[in-house]
Each structure stands twice: as C-alpha cells, then as structure tokens.
Design an enzyme around this catalytic site. Structure first.
Site, PDB file in Angstrom:
ATOM      1  N   THR A  67     -45.682  26.486  -5.342  1.00 17.89           N
ATOM      2  CA  THR A  67     -44.706  25.895  -4.411  1.00 17.89           C
ATOM      3  C   THR A  67     -43.453  25.437  -5.129  1.00 17.89           C
ATOM      4  O   THR A  67     -42.340  25.550  -4.604  1.00 17.89           O
ATOM      5  CB  THR A  67     -45.353  24.696  -3.683  1.00 17.89           C
ATOM      6  N   THR A 104     -50.323  24.260  -7.035  1.00 15.60           N
ATOM      7  CA  THR A 104     -51.276  23.146  -7.128  1.00 15.60           C
ATOM      8  C   THR A 104     -52.676  23.530  -6.667  1.00 15.60           C
ATOM      9  O   THR A 104     -53.648  22.902  -7.064  1.00 15.60           O
ATOM     10  CB  THR A 104     -50.801  21.964  -6.265  1.00 15.60           C
TER      11      THR A 104
END
Ligand SMILES: NC(=O)C[C@H](N)C(=O)O
Length: 315
Positions: A12, A83
């Site tokens: 991200t 993540t």
C-alpha cells in the site's frame, strides 16, 4: 557518511488508485524523499512491485539473497513491503539472515504515501531511525513500534498501529545495541512442503491425512488454548492421523489459535497425547514465525525423518 539501502517490494505504501482498486505503482526513488534522511546517503533498489498478498517463499529467497549480497556496503537496510504478509516475510528473513550484523528494517503503510492522513511518512522515518541505530537483525518498524522479525503479528486490518510483538519485548532503539553472537550465515532455501491447518470444532482428521498423502514434510496445527487436538473422547480422534504423520516422517507442530500466551502442549491430556506421538509444541512463536522456522529447519533435515525438537529456536 552512513549509508542506507532502501529496497522497494510494493504494498500500500507504494500504491495508487486504479479502476480495479489500489495497486503498487511508486518506485523506491519515489519513497526516498519521504524518509527525511539528511545525514546519510540513501541508495535505492526496485526489487518487486507487488501487493504482499502475491508474495511467496520464492520472493523471500530473492530478498534474502539481495540483502546478503549488499549487507556489507550499508549501515542499514530498509525494505518497504505490504502489511498483509509483512510479518511472514520478516520471520522468513529473520531465520534466513542468521546473525546479520546490520539492521534489516521492514516497513509499509496502511494508506498510500501522499494520500491525506497517510501513515507512510511516519513509518519511513521510524524505519530510517532504526536503520541508522547500530542495532542488528531483522525487525519491523511500524506505528511507532520496533518489533523483532520473529515476533510480529498484524492484528488490525485498518488502524495505523497495526502490529504487535508476540511473546517477546519490542526493541528499544535507545538501549545499547547487542552485536550478533556468531558470524553471518545465509540459510538460502526453505522447504515448501509445509501446511498450516486451523482446527475448528467438528473438523475431520482427514485434513491431516490428506496433507500426508500429498507429501507434506511439515504440518502446523493451530489448535485451541495451550495447543490441543481432539483425542479419544471426541467423535473422531486426531491421534491416528498424528501417528500416521510420524510414521511417514512428517513433522507435526501443535500451536495455539490464541494471539498471545503461546503453546504448552504438556499441560492437558488433549496436548500430551499428541506430544506422546512425537508432535512438537509451537512455544511462544506467532504462527507467522513458526511457519518460516519450520520451512527453514526442514530444508536442513534429511527426508523421511521428523524433527525431534524446535528448541534450538528458543529466543
Ligand atoms: N497495507 C497494505 O500494505 C495492504 C496491502 N494489501 C499489502 O499487503 O500489500
């Protein structure tokens, strides 16, 4: 002047909106400026550009080789990463880059760099601090925390403070660094034939036997509480399947579904009966680290012989 290597792998932090949703687009060079490092030279390397959902053990091996090859030319290495599987990659690198002398710091973000309210900059700055700290080993810098590479778990799917350290204290960058106790060693390969099964009430032990039939060399069962599986009192006992695994030379590790507290399979009969069949206890490691560790240990273990202990990994 100190030197940092920034390796980008996607996630991200490097993503941009597309008509099919967020997708990695930024390069390591794009991320460099946000680190705010003025007193060190930052070299960049674009290794991968993937959502971390698409990262596999083959990528872990590539990252480990890349870090091993460049470690001596830098004071610290930062790896930007999605993540979602960051805790798995950190654990794999922790066991592959044994006794690495420089900090190898994984970081990422819950919202893309440049988006309003993004956590990307703060995490990059924290990662830079860790990379220049003189500490050694693989770690995650995220949401204000520095976590050992074999202790991290993503516990929140949206919040900035998304990771926790499980079974081990966080790293305090203000404390004096502890140098590695042995020379660096790259454990280059990982055994892929390892499965993770999550136990649920009513689950059939066929899940274990089919793994054995498919040639698995290692099975991790995420049992309940301190680490348990249904035994003779249940409608269907797992013990015959565990016996079969042992005879087939397959290592079975029993751990817990609980987030914290770890496993101790020698307390209740529902764990002890498994231990009596050669099943190992997952101890205090989170599942992400247990999976990476078993893959690494089995890569060194001769075929057909189950591991007798995982104790050598005690922290
Ligand atoms: N926050 C993130 O980075 C999530 C993203 N899906 C990834 O893991 O690549």
């Amino acid at each position: 002047m100190k030197k940092i290597l920034l390796i980008a792998t996607g996630g991200t932090i490097a993503s941009r909106e597309t008509e099919h949703g967020l997708r990695p687009a930024l390069s390591a060079g794009d991320l460099r400026a946000a680190m705010g490092v003025k007193d060190a030279a930052v070299e960049t390397l674009d290794l991968l550009s993937l959502d971390s959902t698409n990262i596999t053990p083959t990528h872990w091996e590539r990252i480990a080789q890349c870090v091993a090859g460049r470690r001596q030319a830098h004071d610290g290495i930062i790896i930007t990463h999605g993540t979602d599987t960051m805790a798995y990659t950190a654990a794999a690198l922790y066991y592959m880059l044994e006794h690495i002398a420089c900090p190898v710091v994984l970081t990422g973000a819950q919202r893309p760099l440049g988006m309003e309210g993004s956590d990307a900059e703060a995490n990059l700055r924290l990662a830079a601090r860790a990379a220049l700290s003189g500490h050694s080993g693989v770690m995650i810098a995220f949401g204000g925390r520095i976590i050992h590479g074999n202790a991290a778990k993503k516990i929140h799917s949206r919040a900035d403070d998304a990771f926790r350290s499980i079974g081990r204290a966080e790293i305090d960058l203000n404390e004096a660094p502890i140098p590695p106790s042995a020379p660096f060693h790259l454990n280059e390969t990982l055994e892929r034939r390892v499965a993770v099964l999550r136990l649920y009430p009513g689950m059939s032990p066929d899940a274990v036997t089919s793994c054995i039939r498919n040639g698995c060399r290692g099975i991790i069962i995420e049992g309940y509480g301190l680490g348990s599986v249904p035994t003779g009192d249940a409608e269907e006992s797992f013990l015959p399947a565990l016996q079969l695994a042992y005879e087939a030379g397959c290592t079975v590790v029993l751990t817990t579904q609980c987030i914290d507290g770890g496993a101790d399979i020698r307390r209740y009969e529902v764990g002890v009966r498994a231990a009596e069949l050669g099943v190992l206890s997952g101890g205090s490691l989170p599942i992400e680290a247990l999976y990476a560790l078993l893959m690494q240990r089995l890569a060194e273990q001769p075929e057909g012989r189950p591991l007798r202990s995982l104790e050598s990994i005690a922290q």
